[in-house]
Scaffold this active site. Structure first.
Site, PDB file in Angstrom:
ATOM      1  N   HIS A  44       0.854  -1.189   0.000  1.00 62.05           N
ATOM      2  CA  HIS A  44       0.000   0.000   0.000  1.00 62.05           C
ATOM      3  C   HIS A  44       0.891   1.240   0.000  1.00 62.05           C
ATOM      4  O   HIS A  44       1.510   1.547   1.013  1.00 62.05           O
ATOM      5  CB  HIS A  44      -0.919   0.006   1.222  1.00 62.05           C
ATOM      6  CG  HIS A  44      -1.844  -1.172   1.249  1.00 62.05           C
ATOM      7  ND1 HIS A  44      -3.057  -1.172   0.594  1.00 62.05           N
ATOM      8  CD2 HIS A  44      -1.726  -2.402   1.808  1.00 62.05           C
ATOM      9  CE1 HIS A  44      -3.645  -2.358   0.769  1.00 62.05           C
ATOM     10  NE2 HIS A  44      -2.858  -3.120   1.498  1.00 62.05           N
ATOM     11  N   ASP A 273       2.075  -7.047   2.461  1.00 64.87           N
ATOM     12  CA  ASP A 273       0.910  -6.219   2.826  1.00 64.87           C
ATOM     13  C   ASP A 273       1.375  -4.977   3.589  1.00 64.87           C
ATOM     14  O   ASP A 273       0.779  -4.602   4.609  1.00 64.87           O
ATOM     15  CB  ASP A 273      -0.118  -7.015   3.637  1.00 64.87           C
ATOM     16  CG  ASP A 273      -1.455  -6.290   3.736  1.00 64.87           C
ATOM     17  OD1 ASP A 273      -1.617  -5.233   3.103  1.00 64.87           O
ATOM     18  OD2 ASP A 273      -2.338  -6.781   4.468  1.00 64.87           O
TER      19      ASP A 273
HETATM   20  O1  DOR Z   1      -4.616  -4.293   7.816  1.00 65.01           O
HETATM   21  C1  DOR Z   1      -4.806  -3.918   6.662  1.00 65.01           C
HETATM   22  N1  DOR Z   1      -4.485  -2.671   6.264  1.00 65.01           N
HETATM   23  N2  DOR Z   1      -5.352  -4.759   5.760  1.00 65.01           N
HETATM   24  C2  DOR Z   1      -5.725  -4.352   4.534  1.00 65.01           C
HETATM   25  O2  DOR Z   1      -6.168  -5.153   3.779  1.00 65.01           O
HETATM   26  C3  DOR Z   1      -5.611  -2.931   4.155  1.00 65.01           C
HETATM   27  C4  DOR Z   1      -4.492  -2.335   4.874  1.00 65.01           C
HETATM   28  C5  DOR Z   1      -4.408  -0.826   4.709  1.00 65.01           C
HETATM   29  O3  DOR Z   1      -4.528  -0.355   3.591  1.00 65.01           O
HETATM   30  O4  DOR Z   1      -4.139  -0.135   5.692  1.00 65.01           O
END
Ligand code: DOR
Length: 389
Positions: A44, A273
């Site tokens: 992200h 992630d």
């Molecule tokens: O914990 C998470 N944070 N899981 C996700 O799928 C999205 C992510 C985020 O974008 O902060």
């Protein structure tokens, strides 16, 4: 022991005892592993929308510091990545940063609202390598199915975040929230023949469903994160940092099943992630700079060849992007890593996101040098852009 010669951004020669030519820089990789560049397929970056959490430049700096030559960027930005213009903008911004390669993942539905499928062909032409409404599980099976049918022509994979919202609302930690959503998406993958990738698998039952899908030759792949491979929900009680993450940390049975799934090939890729936040409460961890050490901590007996497959060859194959090889003629994206203990201090992160359950932990492996398109962009955690050299 082999030497690799790089010229004009590509690998031009591999052999024993190559002799350095005039002006050539020599990188000594003794006592280290030289691998095709690592690709983190679940990251992200927070632009557009939240540069206080991460910019494309700081996320790319974190990537190369962590040993990644490329990353795939999730579309849960503000606004969501659902237009060709935005996909191009992300690519151009990454190009300007001159660090890691960035492959945008576009949304499956407009605004990630789970209603109207996007224009898959146009987004794919603009450079989207995959589609995902990540963070949101598309509730309607009809929308998910018709989107998958429309996306088929693009040949691009769907990556789905599998958590059934209704089950999760009743009990945040019920593993059935994940396994039921995984089962549904596997059924849609089978019905539509679209290549399908399950993001951040965290439960034994989801692992079993994916193993069964593979036996049925459904085109389904899956990834595991560092935190789900290392920590249980009980461990989380000891963290000083926030522990909220989606999907949540699970039981020891789930962690064991996930590690086993990595060993036996049910899990195809490691993916961090990486989810940087500026506050202490939003769900998600900063992952890029701990990931490769954390995978080695979780699976100390995993053969290095398989480790590289999970970090390079398989992500390249799943996303249909270059990489995963060091053969002559291929782009010179290279990760040099070594089995050296180090202690995680988030204050040293290049990422703006400092929250990680690995803070203060000793990890057994780290990246030493990261090379992108033939340029050294990281050496011993020092990051420098391609254009700066
Ligand atoms: O914990 C998470 N944070 N899981 C996700 O799928 C999205 C992510 C985020 O974008 O902060």
């Amino acid at each position: 022991m082999l030497d690799i010669r790089i010229r004009d951004g590509a690998i031009c020669e591999i052999g024993e005892l190559l002799r350095p030519e005039d002006q050539e820089e020599v990188i000594d990789a003794r006592n280290a592993y030289v691998a095709p560049g690592f690709i983190d397929m679940h990251v992200h970056l927070r632009e557009p929308g939240n540069p206080e959490k991460e910019t494309i430049a700081t996320g790319c700096a974190a990537a190369v510091a962590g040993g990644f030559t490329a990353l795939a960027a999730m579309p849960n930005t503000h606004p969501a990545l659902d237009t060709p213009e935005m996909v191009r903008w992300v690519k151009e911004s990454a190009e300007r940063a001159g660090l890691a390669r960035v492959y945008p993942i576009a949304a499956i539905t407009h605004g990630r609202e789970g209603k109207e499928p996007v224009d898959f062909a146009a987004l794919s032409r603009a450079g989207a390598v995959a589609f995902s409404d990540d963070g949101n599980t598309i509730e309607s099976a009809i929308v998910q199915t018709s989107a998958a049918l429309r996306a088929r022509e693009s040949g691009r994979v769907f990556i789905t975040h599998c958590e059934n919202a209704a089950i999760k609302e009743r009990d945040e930690f019920d593993p059935a929230a994940e396994s039921s959503a995984v089962a549904r998406d596997i059924a849609i993958a089978r019905a539509t023949s679209l290549p399908w990738h399950i993001a951040h698998v965290s439960t034994r039952d989801a692992v079993d469903a994916i193993a069964e899908a593979k036996q049925l030759r459904i085109t389904c792949t899956a990834e595991a994160t560092p935190h789900h491979l290392v920590f249980t929900r009980d461990d989380a009680a000891q963290f000083s940092a926030g522990t909220k993450v989606h999907p949540p940390l699970r039981s020891a049975v789930d962690v064991d099943a996930l590690r086993h799934a990595v060993r036996n090939g049910t899990i195809d890729a490691f993916a961090s992630d990486h989810a940087p936040h500026a506050d202490g409460t939003s769900p998600g961890f900063s992952g890029l700079e701990v990931a490769i050490g954390a995978y080695a901590l979780a699976l100390p007996d995993l053969p290095v060849r398989r480790y590289v497959e999970l970090l390079s060859c398989n992500p390249a194959r799943i996303l249909g992007v270059p990489g995963g090889t060091l053969t002559v003629g291929s782009p010179a994206d290279v990760t040099i890593f070594a089995d050296r203990d180090w202690v995680v201090d988030p204050a040293d992160f290049h990422s703006k996101g400092k929250r990680t359950p690995f803070s203060g932990k000793s990890l057994p492996r780290r990246a030493i040098t990261t090379i992108v398109a033939g340029s050294v962009v990281m050496e011993n955690r020092r990051v420098s852009a391609r254009s700066a050299r």
